[in-house]
Design a protein around this motif. Structure first.
Motif, PDB file in Angstrom:
ATOM      1  N   ILE A  81      32.703  57.138  10.845  1.00 61.36           N
ATOM      2  CA  ILE A  81      31.709  57.957  10.148  1.00 61.36           C
ATOM      3  C   ILE A  81      30.348  57.356  10.467  1.00 61.36           C
ATOM      4  N   LEU A  82      29.446  58.181  10.982  1.00 61.18           N
ATOM      5  CA  LEU A  82      28.118  57.709  11.347  1.00 61.18           C
ATOM      6  C   LEU A  82      27.076  58.355  10.440  1.00 61.18           C
ATOM      7  N   LYS A  83      26.038  57.613  10.154  1.00 56.00           N
ATOM      8  CA  LYS A  83      24.937  58.096   9.321  1.00 56.00           C
ATOM      9  C   LYS A  83      23.640  57.896  10.097  1.00 56.00           C
ATOM     10  N   VAL A  84      22.666  58.772   9.853  1.00 61.52           N
ATOM     11  CA  VAL A  84      21.375  58.690  10.541  1.00 61.52           C
ATOM     12  C   VAL A  84      20.266  58.577   9.500  1.00 61.52           C
ATOM     13  N   ILE A  85      19.361  57.622   9.730  1.00 60.86           N
ATOM     14  CA  ILE A  85      18.177  57.496   8.886  1.00 60.86           C
ATOM     15  C   ILE A  85      16.938  57.633   9.766  1.00 60.86           C
ATOM     16  N   LYS A 132      17.788  44.582   8.592  1.00 63.96           N
ATOM     17  CA  LYS A 132      17.790  43.655   7.447  1.00 63.96           C
ATOM     18  C   LYS A 132      18.651  44.182   6.302  1.00 63.96           C
ATOM     19  N   THR A 133      18.770  45.504   6.195  1.00 60.72           N
ATOM     20  CA  THR A 133      19.567  46.097   5.112  1.00 60.72           C
ATOM     21  C   THR A 133      20.671  47.018   5.606  1.00 60.72           C
ATOM     22  N   VAL A 134      20.607  47.441   6.858  1.00 58.11           N
ATOM     23  CA  VAL A 134      21.607  48.353   7.416  1.00 58.11           C
ATOM     24  C   VAL A 134      22.427  47.598   8.458  1.00 58.11           C
ATOM     25  N   LYS A 135      23.740  47.663   8.320  1.00 57.18           N
ATOM     26  CA  LYS A 135      24.640  46.981   9.266  1.00 57.18           C
ATOM     27  C   LYS A 135      25.243  47.994  10.230  1.00 57.18           C
ATOM     28  N   ASN A 136      25.796  47.511  11.319  1.00 56.00           N
ATOM     29  CA  ASN A 136      26.504  48.331  12.308  1.00 56.00           C
ATOM     30  C   ASN A 136      25.622  49.395  12.958  1.00 56.00           C
ATOM     31  N   ILE A 137      24.382  49.039  13.284  1.00 54.99           N
ATOM     32  CA  ILE A 137      23.493  49.978  13.974  1.00 54.99           C
ATOM     33  C   ILE A 137      24.042  50.216  15.371  1.00 54.99           C
ATOM     34  N   ASP A 187      -3.380  51.333  17.645  1.00 57.30           N
ATOM     35  CA  ASP A 187      -2.084  51.153  17.006  1.00 57.30           C
ATOM     36  C   ASP A 187      -1.095  52.168  17.576  1.00 57.30           C
ATOM     37  N   TYR A 188       0.065  51.696  18.002  1.00 61.76           N
ATOM     38  CA  TYR A 188       1.122  52.553  18.528  1.00 61.76           C
ATOM     39  C   TYR A 188       2.104  52.841  17.392  1.00 61.76           C
ATOM     40  N   ARG A 189       2.487  54.106  17.248  1.00 63.01           N
ATOM     41  CA  ARG A 189       3.379  54.491  16.165  1.00 63.01           C
ATOM     42  C   ARG A 189       4.570  55.265  16.708  1.00 63.01           C
ATOM     43  N   VAL A 190       5.732  55.033  16.099  1.00 65.80           N
ATOM     44  CA  VAL A 190       6.935  55.771  16.473  1.00 65.80           C
ATOM     45  C   VAL A 190       7.645  56.293  15.231  1.00 65.80           C
ATOM     46  N   ASN A 191       8.283  57.425  15.403  1.00 66.08           N
ATOM     47  CA  ASN A 191       9.171  57.998  14.406  1.00 66.08           C
ATOM     48  C   ASN A 191      10.537  57.983  15.072  1.00 66.08           C
ATOM     49  N   VAL A 192      11.463  57.184  14.549  1.00 66.09           N
ATOM     50  CA  VAL A 192      12.780  57.026  15.181  1.00 66.09           C
ATOM     51  C   VAL A 192      13.906  57.422  14.240  1.00 66.09           C
ATOM     52  N   LYS A 193      15.010  57.805  14.851  1.00 67.03           N
ATOM     53  CA  LYS A 193      16.237  58.038  14.102  1.00 67.03           C
ATOM     54  C   LYS A 193      17.204  56.940  14.483  1.00 67.03           C
ATOM     55  N   ILE A 194      17.709  56.245  13.476  1.00 64.26           N
ATOM     56  CA  ILE A 194      18.629  55.132  13.688  1.00 64.26           C
ATOM     57  C   ILE A 194      20.007  55.561  13.210  1.00 64.26           C
ATOM     58  N   THR A 195      20.997  55.414  14.105  1.00 64.61           N
ATOM     59  CA  THR A 195      22.381  55.786  13.779  1.00 64.61           C
ATOM     60  C   THR A 195      23.194  54.517  13.547  1.00 64.61           C
ATOM     61  N   PHE A 196      23.982  54.543  12.455  1.00 69.04           N
ATOM     62  CA  PHE A 196      24.829  53.393  12.164  1.00 69.04           C
ATOM     63  C   PHE A 196      26.168  53.865  11.629  1.00 69.04           C
ATOM     64  N   GLU A 197      27.165  52.996  11.771  1.00 68.05           N
ATOM     65  CA  GLU A 197      28.521  53.313  11.311  1.00 68.05           C
ATOM     66  C   GLU A 197      28.688  52.925   9.842  1.00 68.05           C
ATOM     67  N   VAL A 198      29.261  53.838   9.092  1.00 71.29           N
ATOM     68  CA  VAL A 198      29.545  53.574   7.685  1.00 71.29           C
ATOM     69  C   VAL A 198      30.977  53.098   7.588  1.00 71.29           C
ATOM     70  N   SER A 199      31.203  51.945   6.938  1.00 73.98           N
ATOM     71  CA  SER A 199      32.569  51.424   6.841  1.00 73.98           C
ATOM     72  C   SER A 199      33.313  52.037   5.680  1.00 73.98           C
TER      73      SER A 199
END
Length: 66
Positions: free
Chosen positions: A3-7, A30-35, A54-66
């Motif tokens: 199961i994957l989640k995206v933030i 620091k707070t999300v594991k399994n990225i 200043d360089y700015r990014v908007n990213v989507k990070i996918t991680f596995e939910v255990s």
């Protein structure tokens, strides 16, 4: 089956978009594991005195939910 989640994360850097992306991943880890991956959705920059400030990014990070 995994199961994957995206933030969505916003980050910045005074050096580059690559560093801004790395900052986003480092802070999230620091707070999300399994990225698993990071998707750069948007890039922008602020300008000061005719130079990029200043360089700015908007990213989507996918991680596995255990």
């Amino acid at each position: 089956m995994a199961i994957l989640k995206v933030i969505e994360v916003l980050a910045n850097s005074s050096k580059s978009w690559e560093e801004a992306t790395q900052n986003a991943v480092e802070q999230a880890s620091k707070t999300v594991k399994n990225i698993r991956s990071v998707y750069v959705q948007e890039q922008s920059a602020t300008v000061k005195g005719g130079k990029v400030d200043d360089y700015r990014v908007n990213v989507k990070i996918t991680f596995e939910v255990s």
